[in-house]
Design an enzyme around this catalytic site. Structure first.
Site, PDB file in Angstrom:
ATOM      1  N   HIS A  48     -87.270  -2.706  21.737  1.00 56.10           N
ATOM      2  CA  HIS A  48     -87.069  -2.778  23.184  1.00 56.10           C
ATOM      3  C   HIS A  48     -86.246  -1.582  23.668  1.00 56.10           C
ATOM      4  CE1 HIS A  48     -87.795  -7.406  23.754  1.00 56.10           C
ATOM      5  NE2 HIS A  48     -88.725  -6.829  23.019  1.00 56.10           N
ATOM      6  N   TYR A  56     -81.031 -11.336  31.000  1.00 52.15           N
ATOM      7  CA  TYR A  56     -79.723 -11.991  31.048  1.00 52.15           C
ATOM      8  C   TYR A  56     -79.492 -12.358  32.506  1.00 52.15           C
ATOM      9  CZ  TYR A  56     -78.276 -10.337  26.367  1.00 52.15           C
ATOM     10  OH  TYR A  56     -78.161 -10.123  25.025  1.00 52.15           O
ATOM     11  N   PRO A  86     -71.902 -15.015  21.671  1.00 53.40           N
ATOM     12  CA  PRO A  86     -73.185 -14.364  21.404  1.00 53.40           C
ATOM     13  C   PRO A  86     -73.745 -13.472  22.514  1.00 53.40           C
ATOM     14  CG  PRO A  86     -73.498 -16.713  21.836  1.00 53.40           C
ATOM     15  CD  PRO A  86     -72.024 -16.477  21.778  1.00 53.40           C
ATOM     16  N   LYS A 139     -73.733  -9.282  19.056  1.00 53.72           N
ATOM     17  CA  LYS A 139     -73.021  -8.386  18.142  1.00 53.72           C
ATOM     18  C   LYS A 139     -72.725  -8.967  16.750  1.00 53.72           C
ATOM     19  CE  LYS A 139     -72.550  -4.681  20.446  1.00 53.72           C
ATOM     20  NZ  LYS A 139     -74.003  -4.545  20.431  1.00 53.72           N
ATOM     21  N   TYR A 179     -74.141  -1.994  23.980  1.00 48.14           N
ATOM     22  CA  TYR A 179     -75.165  -2.970  23.584  1.00 48.14           C
ATOM     23  C   TYR A 179     -76.013  -2.433  22.429  1.00 48.14           C
ATOM     24  CZ  TYR A 179     -78.409  -6.859  24.119  1.00 48.14           C
ATOM     25  OH  TYR A 179     -79.155  -7.991  23.885  1.00 48.14           O
TER      26      TYR A 179
HETATM   27  P1  FAD Z   1     -73.289 -16.406   7.928  1.00 49.89           P
HETATM   28  O1  FAD Z   1     -74.632 -16.022   8.428  1.00 49.89           O
HETATM   29  O2  FAD Z   1     -72.593 -17.562   8.529  1.00 49.89           O
HETATM   30  O3  FAD Z   1     -73.404 -16.604   6.370  1.00 49.89           O
HETATM   31  C1  FAD Z   1     -72.404 -17.218   5.605  1.00 49.89           C
HETATM   32  C2  FAD Z   1     -73.040 -17.879   4.423  1.00 49.89           C
HETATM   33  O4  FAD Z   1     -72.028 -18.374   3.573  1.00 49.89           O
HETATM   34  C3  FAD Z   1     -73.894 -19.086   4.820  1.00 49.89           C
HETATM   35  O5  FAD Z   1     -75.205 -18.938   4.298  1.00 49.89           O
HETATM   36  C4  FAD Z   1     -73.158 -20.291   4.223  1.00 49.89           C
HETATM   37  O6  FAD Z   1     -74.039 -21.299   3.775  1.00 49.89           O
HETATM   38  C5  FAD Z   1     -72.413 -19.647   3.071  1.00 49.89           C
HETATM   39  N1  FAD Z   1     -71.195 -20.373   2.706  1.00 49.89           N
HETATM   40  C6  FAD Z   1     -70.251 -20.917   3.509  1.00 49.89           C
HETATM   41  N2  FAD Z   1     -69.287 -21.490   2.801  1.00 49.89           N
HETATM   42  C7  FAD Z   1     -69.607 -21.309   1.501  1.00 49.89           C
HETATM   43  C8  FAD Z   1     -68.988 -21.699   0.293  1.00 49.89           C
HETATM   44  N3  FAD Z   1     -67.846 -22.389   0.269  1.00 49.89           N
HETATM   45  N4  FAD Z   1     -69.578 -21.344  -0.874  1.00 49.89           N
HETATM   46  C9  FAD Z   1     -70.761 -20.646  -0.878  1.00 49.89           C
HETATM   47  N5  FAD Z   1     -71.395 -20.264   0.255  1.00 49.89           N
HETATM   48  C10 FAD Z   1     -70.813 -20.584   1.428  1.00 49.89           C
HETATM   49  N6  FAD Z   1     -75.625 -11.744  16.084  1.00 49.89           N
HETATM   50  C11 FAD Z   1     -76.254 -10.590  16.415  1.00 49.89           C
HETATM   51  O7  FAD Z   1     -75.904  -9.546  15.859  1.00 49.89           O
HETATM   52  N7  FAD Z   1     -77.276 -10.534  17.323  1.00 49.89           N
HETATM   53  C12 FAD Z   1     -77.703 -11.648  17.960  1.00 49.89           C
HETATM   54  O8  FAD Z   1     -78.661 -11.591  18.731  1.00 49.89           O
HETATM   55  C13 FAD Z   1     -77.026 -12.891  17.674  1.00 49.89           C
HETATM   56  N8  FAD Z   1     -77.415 -14.025  18.273  1.00 49.89           N
HETATM   57  C14 FAD Z   1     -76.864 -15.211  17.880  1.00 49.89           C
HETATM   58  C15 FAD Z   1     -77.315 -16.378  18.472  1.00 49.89           C
HETATM   59  C16 FAD Z   1     -76.791 -17.596  18.084  1.00 49.89           C
HETATM   60  C17 FAD Z   1     -77.290 -18.845  18.738  1.00 49.89           C
HETATM   61  C18 FAD Z   1     -75.793 -17.667  17.065  1.00 49.89           C
HETATM   62  C19 FAD Z   1     -75.233 -18.989  16.599  1.00 49.89           C
HETATM   63  C20 FAD Z   1     -75.339 -16.507  16.468  1.00 49.89           C
HETATM   64  C21 FAD Z   1     -75.860 -15.274  16.879  1.00 49.89           C
HETATM   65  N9  FAD Z   1     -75.425 -14.082  16.311  1.00 49.89           N
HETATM   66  C22 FAD Z   1     -75.993 -12.892  16.687  1.00 49.89           C
HETATM   67  C23 FAD Z   1     -74.367 -14.105  15.286  1.00 49.89           C
HETATM   68  C24 FAD Z   1     -74.905 -14.037  13.860  1.00 49.89           C
HETATM   69  O9  FAD Z   1     -75.836 -15.075  13.636  1.00 49.89           O
HETATM   70  C25 FAD Z   1     -73.748 -14.130  12.856  1.00 49.89           C
HETATM   71  O10 FAD Z   1     -72.744 -13.242  13.253  1.00 49.89           O
HETATM   72  C26 FAD Z   1     -74.201 -13.794  11.428  1.00 49.89           C
HETATM   73  O11 FAD Z   1     -74.911 -14.872  10.871  1.00 49.89           O
HETATM   74  C27 FAD Z   1     -73.012 -13.465  10.511  1.00 49.89           C
HETATM   75  O12 FAD Z   1     -73.463 -13.263   9.204  1.00 49.89           O
HETATM   76  P2  FAD Z   1     -72.534 -13.599   7.977  1.00 49.89           P
HETATM   77  O13 FAD Z   1     -73.333 -13.246   6.768  1.00 49.89           O
HETATM   78  O14 FAD Z   1     -71.209 -12.974   8.162  1.00 49.89           O
HETATM   79  O15 FAD Z   1     -72.264 -15.162   8.062  1.00 49.89           O
HETATM   80  C1  DHB Z   2     -80.614 -13.407  21.195  1.00 53.17           C
HETATM   81  C2  DHB Z   2     -79.344 -13.840  20.903  1.00 53.17           C
HETATM   82  C3  DHB Z   2     -78.281 -13.310  21.590  1.00 53.17           C
HETATM   83  O1  DHB Z   2     -77.034 -13.721  21.299  1.00 53.17           O
HETATM   84  C4  DHB Z   2     -78.470 -12.367  22.579  1.00 53.17           C
HETATM   85  O2  DHB Z   2     -77.393 -11.890  23.250  1.00 53.17           O
HETATM   86  C5  DHB Z   2     -79.740 -11.932  22.864  1.00 53.17           C
HETATM   87  C6  DHB Z   2     -80.830 -12.457  22.165  1.00 53.17           C
HETATM   88  C7  DHB Z   2     -81.748 -13.992  20.432  1.00 53.17           C
HETATM   89  O3  DHB Z   2     -81.530 -14.938  19.685  1.00 53.17           O
HETATM   90  O4  DHB Z   2     -82.880 -13.510  20.590  1.00 53.17           O
END
Ligand code: FAD
Ligand code: DHB
Length: 392
Positions: free
Chosen positions: A72, A201, A294, A298, A386
């Protein structure tokens, strides 16, 4: 079991770190609480910054993303029933990729396993021991329910916000900064064609709404809601009524495309940062160290930039015994993390309805949106943040 880097968590942070280390010839083992199927089917993020896209391509795991993801060149901001496009490509020469986080996770798992890497699924870490010594260890409970130990040189805490690694840092050795927001997001996955080529948005009197996408057939949409609300209170009709109301345009003509709702969920919103992101030989990365609301898209991108810095720091240690980069890890990450936190807080504050507050605040939000969409300087600042601030 013994390895060089013990990684807790097989989300984007842990899996990517493990693959980056492998490319530098450094051994690691990933311990992941959930099964591979659960991990590969969780719907979360969708927006990848240009720097994340470039990294995945550089390390050879971007092939499917380039085929199935959608690039995009801008996003739309809607308020007062009018839609305004922010043209990222024109303003900063970069764009974003729409590609589901669980697809990135699938690609990373496949690449890591194909390279002979070890990911232990259904292994729940319970404690990190000896983080302040030269030989830390992770105690975990495996699939059979037996407690085991993974000894290593370094522990990477990539276990998300509710993990155990951050809790293993003594209270006196960390400081936490937190902010809660009085709303959450109600998210749906819909089987329908795209309603818009690019994200929308939207700020409306009834609250925030966001139109995003996963593929030409599957769409992702969000609505501001009460964080304590229950999905059961949102039958499909109510979801569509709210989306239509919030996204309606003053001049008419545009219509949101409906379809079967495949999934619903509510997420609360918070800002959180733990400082420092290191304790001895334990290094936190991604959501384990920080959470952003969210709205700025980021979270996953920050997880990616953290592990990039961590891999470089660990690799320098193994190559020449250097510890200066390990010492600088937390500070280097936090500079970027705080800027992303600021941007996410700003987007969130500008685009959500603070019900219960006076109208003054809402009018300021509308004025800010008018300024951001009307001024090239302000639009450029939004576009620069962004699409992702440069990695150092
Ligand atoms: P996580 O993905 O949380 O991974 C952590 C892992 O550790 C999990 O698989 C869990 O099962 C495991 N774990 C936990 N505890 C233990 C334990 N004790 N022992 C072993 N394993 C364990 N980010 C963006 O950049 N762009 C977006 O568009 C965006 N949109 C989002 C929309 C929504 C609705 C949500 C909820 C989040 C969004 N995010 C977005 C944020 C993004 O999803 C998270 O920041 C990302 O998942 C972080 O990755 P991580 O690997 O640090 O943590
Ligand atoms: C999506 C998630 C976000 O947090 C955002 O700011 C834009 C798009 C998505 O899940 O597509």
């Amino acid at each position: 079991m013994r390895t060089q880097v013990g990684i807790v968590g097989g989300g984007p942070a842990g899996l990517l770190l493990s693959y980056l280390l492998h490319l530098r010839g450094i051994e690691s083992v990933v311990l992941e609480r959930r099964s591979r199927e659960e991990l590969e089917s969780e719907i979360r993020a969708g927006v990848l910054e240009q720097g994340t896209v470039d990294l995945l391509n550089e390390i050879g795991v971007g092939e499917r993303m380039m085929k199935e993801g959608a690039f995009h060149r801008g996003v739309n901001l809607q308020f007062g029933g009018h839609r305004h496009r922010i043209d990222f490509q024109d303003l900063v020469g970069r764009g974003i990729m729409l590609y589901g986080q669980h697809e990135v996770v699938k690609d990373l798992i496949a690449a890591r396993l194909a390279a002979g890497g070890e990911i232990v699924f259904e292994a729940r870490a319970v404690a990190v021991e000896g983080a302040d010594t030269g030989s830390p260890a992770i105690r975990y409970v495996g699939r059979e329910g037996r407690e085991e130990t993974l000894s290593c040189d370094f522990v990477a805490g990539c276990d998300g916000f509710h993990g155990v690694c951050r809790q293993s840092i003594p209270d006196g050795a960390r400081r936490e900064y937190e902010r809660h927001y009085p709303f959450g997001w109600f998210g749906i996955l819909v089987e329908a064609p795209r309603s818009s080529e690019e994200l929308i948005y939207c700020l409306h009197e009834r609250g925030f709404a966001l139109i995003s996408t996963r593929s030409p057939q599957i769409q992702r949409m969000y609505l501001q809601c009460d964080p304590e609300d229950d999905v059961a209170n949102w039958p499909d009709d109510r979801v569509w009524e709210e989306l239509h109301a919030r996204l309606a345009m003053a001049e008419g003509g545009w219509r949101l495309k409906e379809g079967p709702i495949l999934q619903k969920g509510i997420v609360a919103m918070r800002s959180f940062i733990c400082e420092p992101m290191r304790y001895g030989r334990l290094f936190l990365a991604g959501d384990a160290a920080h959470i952003v609301p969210p709205t700025g898209a980021k979270g996953m991108n920050l997880a990616v930039s953290d592990v990039r810095v961590l891999c470089e720091s660990v690799a320098a240690f193994y190559a020449s015994g250097r510890t200066d980069l390990l010492d600088a890890y937390s500070e280097r990450c936090l500079r970027r993390v705080w800027k992303a936190q600021r941007f996410s807080w700003w987007m969130t504050s500008m685009l959500h309805r603070f019900h219960g507050e006076d109208e003054f605040r809402y009018r300021l939000q509308l004025a800010e949106l008018d300024y951001v969409t009307g001024s090239r300087a302000a639009s450029t600042s939004l576009a620069e943040n962004y699409t992702g601030l440069p990695l150092e």
